[in-house]
Design a protein around this motif. Structure first.
Motif, PDB file in Angstrom:
ATOM      1  N   ARG A  70       0.723  -1.215   0.026  1.00 12.98           N
ATOM      2  CA  ARG A  70       0.132   0.065  -0.001  1.00 12.98           C
ATOM      3  C   ARG A  70       0.885   1.275  -0.045  1.00 12.98           C
ATOM      4  O   ARG A  70       0.216   2.359  -0.197  1.00 12.98           O
ATOM      5  CB  ARG A  70      -0.814   0.107   1.276  1.00 12.98           C
ATOM      6  N   SER A  71       1.978   0.976   0.203  1.00 11.11           N
ATOM      7  CA  SER A  71       3.052   2.262   0.401  1.00 11.11           C
ATOM      8  C   SER A  71       3.979   2.369  -0.615  1.00 11.11           C
ATOM      9  O   SER A  71       4.517   1.054  -1.302  1.00 11.11           O
ATOM     10  CB  SER A  71       3.784   2.384   1.648  1.00 11.11           C
ATOM     11  N   ALA A  72       4.367   3.350  -1.068  1.00  8.69           N
ATOM     12  CA  ALA A  72       5.184   3.856  -2.116  1.00  8.69           C
ATOM     13  C   ALA A  72       6.347   3.038  -2.139  1.00  8.69           C
ATOM     14  O   ALA A  72       7.000   2.429  -3.051  1.00  8.69           O
ATOM     15  CB  ALA A  72       5.192   4.978  -2.800  1.00  8.69           C
ATOM     16  N   ARG A  73       7.280   3.425  -1.179  1.00 12.11           N
ATOM     17  CA  ARG A  73       8.798   2.811  -0.973  1.00 12.11           C
ATOM     18  C   ARG A  73       8.602   1.236  -0.926  1.00 12.11           C
ATOM     19  O   ARG A  73       9.376   0.539  -1.625  1.00 12.11           O
ATOM     20  CB  ARG A  73       9.354   3.152   0.328  1.00 12.11           C
ATOM     21  N   PRO A  74       7.978   0.553  -0.232  1.00 13.82           N
ATOM     22  CA  PRO A  74       7.803  -0.940  -0.228  1.00 13.82           C
ATOM     23  C   PRO A  74       7.408  -1.597  -1.484  1.00 13.82           C
ATOM     24  O   PRO A  74       8.163  -2.522  -2.070  1.00 13.82           O
ATOM     25  CB  PRO A  74       7.193  -1.228   1.082  1.00 13.82           C
ATOM     26  N   LEU A  75       6.499  -0.764  -2.081  1.00  9.99           N
ATOM     27  CA  LEU A  75       6.257  -1.248  -3.376  1.00  9.99           C
ATOM     28  C   LEU A  75       7.232  -1.160  -4.417  1.00  9.99           C
ATOM     29  O   LEU A  75       7.499  -1.960  -5.258  1.00  9.99           O
ATOM     30  CB  LEU A  75       4.798  -0.520  -3.861  1.00  9.99           C
ATOM     31  N   ALA A  76       8.296  -0.133  -4.264  1.00 11.43           N
ATOM     32  CA  ALA A  76       9.265   0.119  -5.266  1.00 11.43           C
ATOM     33  C   ALA A  76      10.112  -0.951  -4.850  1.00 11.43           C
ATOM     34  O   ALA A  76      10.743  -1.438  -6.008  1.00 11.43           O
ATOM     35  CB  ALA A  76       9.571   1.456  -5.114  1.00 11.43           C
ATOM     36  N   THR A 135      11.050  -3.761  -7.988  1.00  4.10           N
ATOM     37  CA  THR A 135      12.533  -3.799  -8.348  1.00  4.10           C
ATOM     38  C   THR A 135      13.085  -5.121  -8.197  1.00  4.10           C
ATOM     39  O   THR A 135      13.529  -5.535  -9.368  1.00  4.10           O
ATOM     40  CB  THR A 135      13.308  -2.960  -7.741  1.00  4.10           C
ATOM     41  N   ARG A 136      12.784  -5.791  -7.219  1.00  7.64           N
ATOM     42  CA  ARG A 136      13.334  -7.137  -7.064  1.00  7.64           C
ATOM     43  C   ARG A 136      12.741  -8.097  -7.897  1.00  7.64           C
ATOM     44  O   ARG A 136      13.350  -8.827  -8.533  1.00  7.64           O
ATOM     45  CB  ARG A 136      12.936  -7.602  -5.531  1.00  7.64           C
ATOM     46  N   GLN A 137      11.197  -7.949  -8.219  1.00 10.73           N
ATOM     47  CA  GLN A 137      10.722  -8.823  -8.957  1.00 10.73           C
ATOM     48  C   GLN A 137      10.969  -8.832 -10.357  1.00 10.73           C
ATOM     49  O   GLN A 137      11.125  -9.729 -11.424  1.00 10.73           O
ATOM     50  CB  GLN A 137       9.350  -8.783  -8.660  1.00 10.73           C
ATOM     51  N   LEU A 138      11.138  -7.659 -11.032  1.00 12.75           N
ATOM     52  CA  LEU A 138      11.515  -7.077 -12.314  1.00 12.75           C
ATOM     53  C   LEU A 138      12.817  -7.595 -12.586  1.00 12.75           C
ATOM     54  O   LEU A 138      13.072  -8.321 -13.682  1.00 12.75           O
ATOM     55  CB  LEU A 138      11.154  -5.897 -12.638  1.00 12.75           C
ATOM     56  N   PRO A 148      21.157  -8.959 -12.766  1.00 10.59           N
ATOM     57  CA  PRO A 148      21.951  -9.032 -11.587  1.00 10.59           C
ATOM     58  C   PRO A 148      21.644  -7.520 -10.600  1.00 10.59           C
ATOM     59  O   PRO A 148      21.841  -7.761  -9.382  1.00 10.59           O
ATOM     60  CB  PRO A 148      23.385  -9.396 -11.703  1.00 10.59           C
ATOM     61  N   GLY A 149      21.327  -6.672 -11.374  1.00  9.58           N
ATOM     62  CA  GLY A 149      21.231  -5.485 -10.646  1.00  9.58           C
ATOM     63  C   GLY A 149      20.184  -4.697 -11.458  1.00  9.58           C
ATOM     64  O   GLY A 149      19.870  -4.597 -12.397  1.00  9.58           O
ATOM     65  N   ALA A 150      19.424  -3.739 -10.426  1.00 10.83           N
ATOM     66  CA  ALA A 150      18.300  -3.005 -10.899  1.00 10.83           C
ATOM     67  C   ALA A 150      18.136  -1.839  -9.999  1.00 10.83           C
ATOM     68  O   ALA A 150      18.525  -1.811  -8.732  1.00 10.83           O
ATOM     69  CB  ALA A 150      16.951  -3.633 -10.881  1.00 10.83           C
ATOM     70  N   VAL A 151      17.853  -0.619 -10.496  1.00 12.10           N
ATOM     71  CA  VAL A 151      17.580   0.291  -9.849  1.00 12.10           C
ATOM     72  C   VAL A 151      16.207   1.102 -10.205  1.00 12.10           C
ATOM     73  O   VAL A 151      16.272   1.219 -11.456  1.00 12.10           O
ATOM     74  CB  VAL A 151      18.781   1.580 -10.014  1.00 12.10           C
ATOM     75  N   LEU A 152      15.372   1.324  -9.207  1.00 14.20           N
ATOM     76  CA  LEU A 152      14.130   2.184  -9.823  1.00 14.20           C
ATOM     77  C   LEU A 152      14.169   3.646  -9.201  1.00 14.20           C
ATOM     78  O   LEU A 152      14.470   3.847  -8.039  1.00 14.20           O
ATOM     79  CB  LEU A 152      12.884   1.497  -8.942  1.00 14.20           C
ATOM     80  N   ALA A 177      14.626   2.407  -4.961  1.00 17.26           N
ATOM     81  CA  ALA A 177      15.009   1.165  -4.681  1.00 17.26           C
ATOM     82  C   ALA A 177      16.094   0.749  -5.443  1.00 17.26           C
ATOM     83  O   ALA A 177      16.246   0.971  -6.741  1.00 17.26           O
ATOM     84  CB  ALA A 177      13.829   0.188  -4.998  1.00 17.26           C
ATOM     85  N   ALA A 178      17.081  -0.347  -4.953  1.00 18.68           N
ATOM     86  CA  ALA A 178      18.138  -0.759  -5.754  1.00 18.68           C
ATOM     87  C   ALA A 178      18.466  -2.348  -5.289  1.00 18.68           C
ATOM     88  O   ALA A 178      18.002  -2.578  -4.060  1.00 18.68           O
ATOM     89  CB  ALA A 178      19.425   0.071  -5.372  1.00 18.68           C
TER      90      ALA A 178
END
Length: 186
Positions: A26-32, A36-39, A46-50, A63-64
């Motif tokens: 429900r909150s933006a930070r945990p959702l981000a 990011t992890r799932q995508l 191996p690495g991603a940044v939102l 998120a990273a």
């Protein structure tokens, strides 16, 4: 043909898992962080940044995953800013130093120069950019997933704003009640 069907089924399953996971936050930070992890996992990156578009469109890291946060430029990489500006998925196979990602793991770190930057669009507005380091990117699947992520992030940000405003109103009401009580006692 069987391989294509299997790949389509796998992509659809990953997409369904992503959407199901987004619905629980429900909150933006945990959702981000979750998106990011799932995508990153779905793309084998191996690495991603939102990055989310903050005030005046400036990108802010939300998120990273698997990335050395100390190496991330403030305001997003040049590739992320260009993807945000153009509103389209961009990929470079050999990124310059200011774009390459430093991936961290338990055995050390490595630089990944194949980077994909994909804008998160909600309607005609770019709400952020996802950067993926490495991985096998299917632009059609990624684009479809990012549309849902952008809408979920917009909804979560609106809930966060509503919650903040509600807290401010409660605080103001308490202050007014205290002032009214003081006036009654005078």
């Amino acid at each position: 043909l069987r391989a294509q069907v299997a790949a389509c089924r796998l992509a659809e399953r990953r997409f369904t898992e992503l959407i199901g996971g987004l619905a629980s936050e429900r909150s933006a930070r945990p959702l981000a962080a979750q998106a990011t992890r799932q995508l990153a996992a779905a793309c084998g990156a191996p690495g991603a940044v939102l990055w989310l578009a903050g005030r005046e469109g400036v990108l802010v890291q939300a998120a990273a995953v698997g990335v050395d946060a100390a190496t991330l430029p403030e305001g997003g990489s040049a590739l992320a800013r260009e993807a945000q500006e153009r509103g389209e998925i961009l990929r470079v196979e050999r990124a310059p130093e200011d774009v390459a990602m430093v991936i961290r793991s338990s055995v050390g770190s490595a630089e990944i120069s194949a980077i994909t930057a994909a804008p998160l669009r909600a309607g005609d507005r770019t709400v952020g950019v996802l950067e993926l380091g490495g991985g096998a990117i299917d632009e059609a699947d990624l684009g479809r997933s990012l549309e849902r992520v952008a809408l979920a992030l917009e909804a979560a940000a609106a809930r966060d704003r509503d919650e903040t405003l509600g807290e401010e109103v409660r605080a103001l009401n308490e202050e007014l009640e205290a002032q009214n009580e003081e006036l009654r006692q005078q």
